[in-house]
Write a protein that holds these residues in place. Structure first.
Motif: not given
Length: 172
Positions: A101-103, A107, A135, A138
């Motif tokens: 996550q976070g990479r 998306r 979330t 996001f």
């Protein structure tokens, strides 16, 4: 990031186990994918088996992402089983492995789901979000709009009820 996406992969024993492992890891990390930590892997496996059965008639579909040989993300397109709602699907169990996550994987997963939906002739995608995890932001950045909220619909623990947020992405 080098993810290979696949729609409707062969759901063999290996993939089933990988899905349960990912689902369990996401749940243990606090992901809102049907459980609250701590959760036993067997509990996840039981829900996963029912989900796998729903893929059999072809109305529900599976999208998986692999980074090399490793399963790193997935989601299910679930049908509405109503002739009046065949033009859209609900995304369920949207998850990326916690250590990825976070990479940008999340998306990318949503972008691939949107591509698949458009190619399938769908007009919209729907999903629900558990309030309290932020979330919804996001999904908003991915183009989804909040279209409804059910107050207190999700009980994550005694005295901890959360709203269920309904989000919608028009594809036309």
């Amino acid at each position: 990031m080098s993810v290979t996406w696949q729609v409707d992969p062969e759901l063999d024993d290996r993939l089933r186990e990988e899905i349960v492992d990912l689902w369990h890891a996401a749940s243990e990390a606090g992901g809102a994918v049907g459980f609250v930590p701590p959760v036993e892997r067997d509990a996840v496996a039981a829900v996963a088996r029912a989900t796998f059965e729903s893929l059999a008639d072809g109305e529900d579909r599976l999208l998986v992402g692999r980074d090399g040989d490793r399963l790193v993300g997935l989601l299910f397109f679930t049908g509405n089983r109503s002739g009046l709602r065949m033009h859209w699907r609900t995304l369920k169990r949207v998850m990326i492995h916690p250590d990825r996550q976070g990479r940008g994987y999340g998306r990318a997963l949503l972008a691939e789901a949107e591509r698949v939906a458009r190619e399938s002739g769908l007009e919209a995608l729907h999903l629900t979000v558990r309030a309290g995890n932020d979330t919804e932001r996001f999904y908003q950045r991915a183009g989804y709009k909040e279209v409804g909220r059910v107050p207190g619909a999700i009980r994550v623990g005694p005295g901890d009820d959360r709203d269920e947020i309904h989000m919608w992405l028009p594809l036309r």
